[in-house]
Design a protein around this motif. Structure first.
Motif, PDB file in Angstrom:
ATOM      1  N   ILE A 210       9.661  -7.329  -8.582  1.00 41.68           N
ATOM      2  CA  ILE A 210       9.173  -7.544  -7.271  1.00 41.68           C
ATOM      3  C   ILE A 210       8.498  -6.528  -6.433  1.00 41.68           C
ATOM      4  CG2 ILE A 210       9.305  -9.081  -5.139  1.00 41.68           C
ATOM      5  CD1 ILE A 210       9.944 -10.552  -7.913  1.00 41.68           C
ATOM      6  N   ARG A 211       7.023  -6.812  -6.352  1.00 44.71           N
ATOM      7  CA  ARG A 211       6.373  -5.446  -5.612  1.00 44.71           C
ATOM      8  C   ARG A 211       6.094  -6.084  -4.132  1.00 44.71           C
ATOM      9  NH1 ARG A 211       0.170  -4.259  -7.112  1.00 44.71           N
ATOM     10  NH2 ARG A 211      -0.216  -6.410  -6.197  1.00 44.71           N
ATOM     11  N   PHE A 212       6.401  -4.894  -3.156  1.00 44.60           N
ATOM     12  CA  PHE A 212       6.090  -5.023  -1.737  1.00 44.60           C
ATOM     13  C   PHE A 212       5.082  -4.136  -1.567  1.00 44.60           C
ATOM     14  CE2 PHE A 212      10.402  -6.384  -2.749  1.00 44.60           C
ATOM     15  CZ  PHE A 212      10.488  -7.769  -1.739  1.00 44.60           C
ATOM     16  N   ILE A 213       4.164  -4.511  -0.746  1.00 46.36           N
ATOM     17  CA  ILE A 213       3.139  -3.672  -0.050  1.00 46.36           C
ATOM     18  C   ILE A 213       3.406  -3.489   1.314  1.00 46.36           C
ATOM     19  CG2 ILE A 213       0.888  -2.980   0.252  1.00 46.36           C
ATOM     20  CD1 ILE A 213       0.167  -4.628  -2.565  1.00 46.36           C
ATOM     21  N   GLY A 214       3.564  -2.256   1.580  1.00 41.49           N
ATOM     22  CA  GLY A 214       3.835  -2.051   3.319  1.00 41.49           C
ATOM     23  C   GLY A 214       3.385  -0.683   3.705  1.00 41.49           C
ATOM     24  N   LYS A 215       4.101  -0.246   4.843  1.00 44.88           N
ATOM     25  CA  LYS A 215       3.571   0.998   5.350  1.00 44.88           C
ATOM     26  C   LYS A 215       4.784   1.927   5.104  1.00 44.88           C
ATOM     27  CE  LYS A 215      -0.447  -0.385   7.759  1.00 44.88           C
ATOM     28  NZ  LYS A 215      -1.256  -0.333   9.024  1.00 44.88           N
ATOM     29  N   ASN A 216       4.653   3.162   5.328  1.00 46.33           N
ATOM     30  CA  ASN A 216       5.631   4.379   5.262  1.00 46.33           C
ATOM     31  C   ASN A 216       6.079   4.377   6.911  1.00 46.33           C
ATOM     32  OD1 ASN A 216       3.646   5.985   5.750  1.00 46.33           O
ATOM     33  ND2 ASN A 216       4.012   6.719   3.690  1.00 46.33           N
ATOM     34  N   ASP A 217       6.797   5.366   7.048  1.00 47.77           N
ATOM     35  CA  ASP A 217       7.034   5.880   8.389  1.00 47.77           C
ATOM     36  C   ASP A 217       5.720   6.507   9.003  1.00 47.77           C
ATOM     37  OD1 ASP A 217       9.526   4.878   8.166  1.00 47.77           O
ATOM     38  OD2 ASP A 217      10.345   7.169   7.548  1.00 47.77           O
TER      39      ASP A 217
ATOM     40  N   ASP B  75       2.305   1.798   1.136  1.00 49.80           N
ATOM     41  CA  ASP B  75       3.182   2.115   0.773  1.00 49.80           C
ATOM     42  C   ASP B  75       3.646   1.000  -0.442  1.00 49.80           C
ATOM     43  OD1 ASP B  75       5.357   3.743  -0.552  1.00 49.80           O
ATOM     44  OD2 ASP B  75       6.662   3.338   0.843  1.00 49.80           O
ATOM     45  N   THR B  76       3.868   1.220  -1.727  1.00 50.05           N
ATOM     46  CA  THR B  76       4.413   0.355  -2.483  1.00 50.05           C
ATOM     47  C   THR B  76       5.722   0.478  -2.841  1.00 50.05           C
ATOM     48  OG1 THR B  76       1.987  -0.287  -3.173  1.00 50.05           O
ATOM     49  CG2 THR B  76       3.881  -1.166  -4.508  1.00 50.05           C
TER      50      THR B  76
ATOM     51  N   ALA C  61      14.315  -5.442  -8.030  1.00 54.53           N
ATOM     52  CA  ALA C  61      14.692  -5.975  -9.372  1.00 54.53           C
ATOM     53  C   ALA C  61      14.102  -7.456  -9.480  1.00 54.53           C
ATOM     54  CB  ALA C  61      16.175  -6.160  -9.555  1.00 54.53           C
ATOM     55  N   PRO C  62      13.799  -8.148 -10.448  1.00 58.09           N
ATOM     56  CA  PRO C  62      13.324  -9.427 -10.741  1.00 58.09           C
ATOM     57  C   PRO C  62      14.224 -10.442 -10.006  1.00 58.09           C
ATOM     58  CG  PRO C  62      13.471  -8.066 -12.800  1.00 58.09           C
ATOM     59  CD  PRO C  62      14.159  -7.394 -11.711  1.00 58.09           C
ATOM     60  N   ALA C  63      13.761 -11.534  -9.573  1.00 61.02           N
ATOM     61  CA  ALA C  63      14.294 -12.605  -8.786  1.00 61.02           C
ATOM     62  C   ALA C  63      13.460 -13.897  -8.910  1.00 61.02           C
ATOM     63  CB  ALA C  63      14.446 -12.097  -7.264  1.00 61.02           C
TER      64      ALA C  63
END
Length: 526
Positions: free
Chosen positions: A199-206, A211-212, A216-218
């Motif tokens: 599972i991929r999450f695209i967000g922002k770091n500090d 940041d990507t 684990a698969p779900a």
């Protein structure tokens, strides 16, 4: 007599030490009644009475303790077993609010509602990129998956027992549960297929940079946002959200319903008590803040409210055996049929009165006693054999002493523990025969030496985890076991796997693969 038994026990210790010192070849020359080796170990084979019991209904709302953590593992999906036919597994679960009396900031907008149910998986690496291998998934096809709200109230305690005992729910109760479904479709997938993709999450770091990250698969899907807006967000400040008990009565549960398609389907084992399992309501709102220049600006803030699955979760099963198989199970078959889920178990009766009295009257040291079960490959239709078998005291629904004294452990894979008591399946490369060995040495010794010991019926079942020894209630089974000790409970670990196999029984025509009790002994008569 006690002195004589003491001498026998001392002698046993020296004989066992001598056997361990003997070379392995001494045990590979078993050709009949006598094993040709210096220790003089001999073999007797005893016929046993074994038959299959079909579990029509079993209790499925039970959780397991795995170390310090509770597991509430349930099967979901459709599995078309080459021998036992097509079975469908659905799940009815309580839902609990992560935080009572939740407050949503003014202007909050519900952006998405996400269900997350992690698969059992193992992390691997390919060219420095993490990949995953899924575990506890049976079959490779798809099935129709739908999620709807249930108005059926799952009691934690049984009203008929003055609320002093846990309420039991059974695998055949899905028709009852479906009578209480609402019309709202929270989620529908006409062809759901499990995926090993992370599972991929695209967000922002500090630092505010893109940041990507990966997990684990779900089973991770978006649910009906409008439904949860009305059910949760719009009820802010209401009595329904003010306490856990109020919420349980208000939002009584979700039914995860699986339905078969034309392909082979797949069935998945999920842990609903996993810390990552649940439903998250993601919402956003504007919050006033100051920028680097000291100006007041609106900043978009994203927050979430979690829903978790309750302790009371029921697995339901639907499906019928093929007609011929049903006749074989019910009749005097030459085979023993063992299947998990709402499946079958085997009942084994060792020693008739004459055989047992004969052993008691002789001066014998029992070195080893085994039940050997051979898979009937001619009837397996290409199905995989189950990982393990579990042998237990069926009369008292308890472990055998041989289980308790087997301290073999596999820290990397606890599912492969206690391999002395219950062997992993072994396939003979020359003959292709697959064999399981179940050891009951101490059990047999106890029957011979202890005058108060009872020659109990033994149960044998498939299991996905030999370390789980809890039992669940039986609602209905056939045939009815004769005598005072009815079949009231079965191993819970057999309910969480759809695996199964056909084994040669006590009436099998092939003498070499017939189910028998094999007793290795040393005579002390000089």
């Amino acid at each position: 007599m006690n002195l004589y038994k003491g001498i026998l026990k001392i002698t046993t210790v020296f004989v066992v030490i001598f056997l361990l010192a003997s070379c392995d070849d001494d045990f590979s020359n078993i050709g009949g009644e006598i094993i040709e080796n210096p220790a003089g170990v001999q073999l007797r084979e005893y016929d046993v009475n074994a038959y299959t019991v079909d579990l029509k209904s079993v209790q499925t709302n039970i959780s397991f303790s795995a170390g310090q953590r509770i597991q509430n593992t349930k099967l979901l999906g459709v599995y078309n077993h080459p021998v036992f036919g097509e079975k469908t597994a659905s799940v009815l679960s309580q839902v609990r609010l992560g935080k009572t009396s939740p407050e949503f900031p003014e202007g909050a907008v519900l952006d998405s509602v996400v269900l997350n149910l992690p698969y059992f998986s193992t992390k691997t690496f390919d060219d420095e990129e993490s990949k995953y291998q899924l575990d506890s998934i049976y079959g490779e096809g798809g099935f129709k998956l739908s999620i709807r709200e249930s108005r059926y109230f799952l009691n934690d305690l049984d009203p008929s027992e003055d609320f002093e005992k846990p309420q039991k729910y059974y695998s055949d109760q899905q028709p009852l549960f479906e009578q209480f479904l609402t019309d709202d479709n929270i989620y529908v997938n006409e062809n759901f297929v499990p995926s090993a993709d992370r599972i991929r999450f695209i967000g922002k770091n500090d630092e505010g940079e893109a940041d990507t990250t990966y997990t684990a698969p779900a089973l991770r899907v978006n649910l009906n946002k409008d439904y949860f807006q009305q059910k949760i967000v719009d009820k802010e400040g209401s009595a329904e959200l003010s306490s856990a008990s109020n919420f349980t009565d208000y939002f009584r549960g979700l039914l995860f319903k699986a339905e078969p398609l034309s392909n082979e389907g797949s069935m998945i084992l999920f842990d609903f008590a996993n810390t990552s399992s649940g439903i998250n309501l993601y919402y956003s709102y504007d919050k006033e803040t100051k920028n680097d220049e000291g100006e007041t600006v609106n900043k978009k803030v994203i927050d979430s409210l979690g829903l978790r699955f309750g302790a009371n979760i029921v697995n339901t099963f639907e499906g019928e055996y093929p007609d011929q198989l049903r006749e074989n199970i019910a009749g005097a078959s030459e085979n023993l049929y063992l299947e998990g889920g709402e499946g079958t178990i085997g009942v084994i009766e060792i020693f008739n009165d004459d055989d047992l009295e004969g052993l008691k009257s002789e001066n014998l040291i029992i070195n080893e006693a085994n039940l050997e079960l051979y898979v009937n490959n001619d009837l397996m239709n290409g199905a995989n054999a189950p990982k393990r078998l579990y042998l237990y005291d069926l009369n008292n629904n308890s472990v055998l002493i041989d289980y308790s004294t087997d301290l073999s452990r596999n820290q990397n894979n606890p599912f492969n523990s206690r391999t002395i008591f219950s062997s992993l399946p072994v396939t003979n490369e020359e003959t292709g025969e697959t064999k399981y060995t179940l050891r009951l040495t101490q059990h047999v010794i106890n029957l011979i030496e202890n005058s108060d010991a009872t020659n109990v019926r033994l149960g044998v079942a498939v299991t996905s985890n030999i370390e789980q020894i809890a039992n669940v209630g039986v609602g209905e089974s056939t045939p009815e076991i004769p005598g005072d000790d009815k079949l009231e409970m079965v191993p819970a670990s057999a309910i969480i796997t759809p695996e199964g196999a056909v084994f040669y029984g006590t009436n099998a025509s092939n003498e070499d693969t017939r189910l028998k009790l094999r007793v290795y002994y040393t005579s002390t008569d000089l």
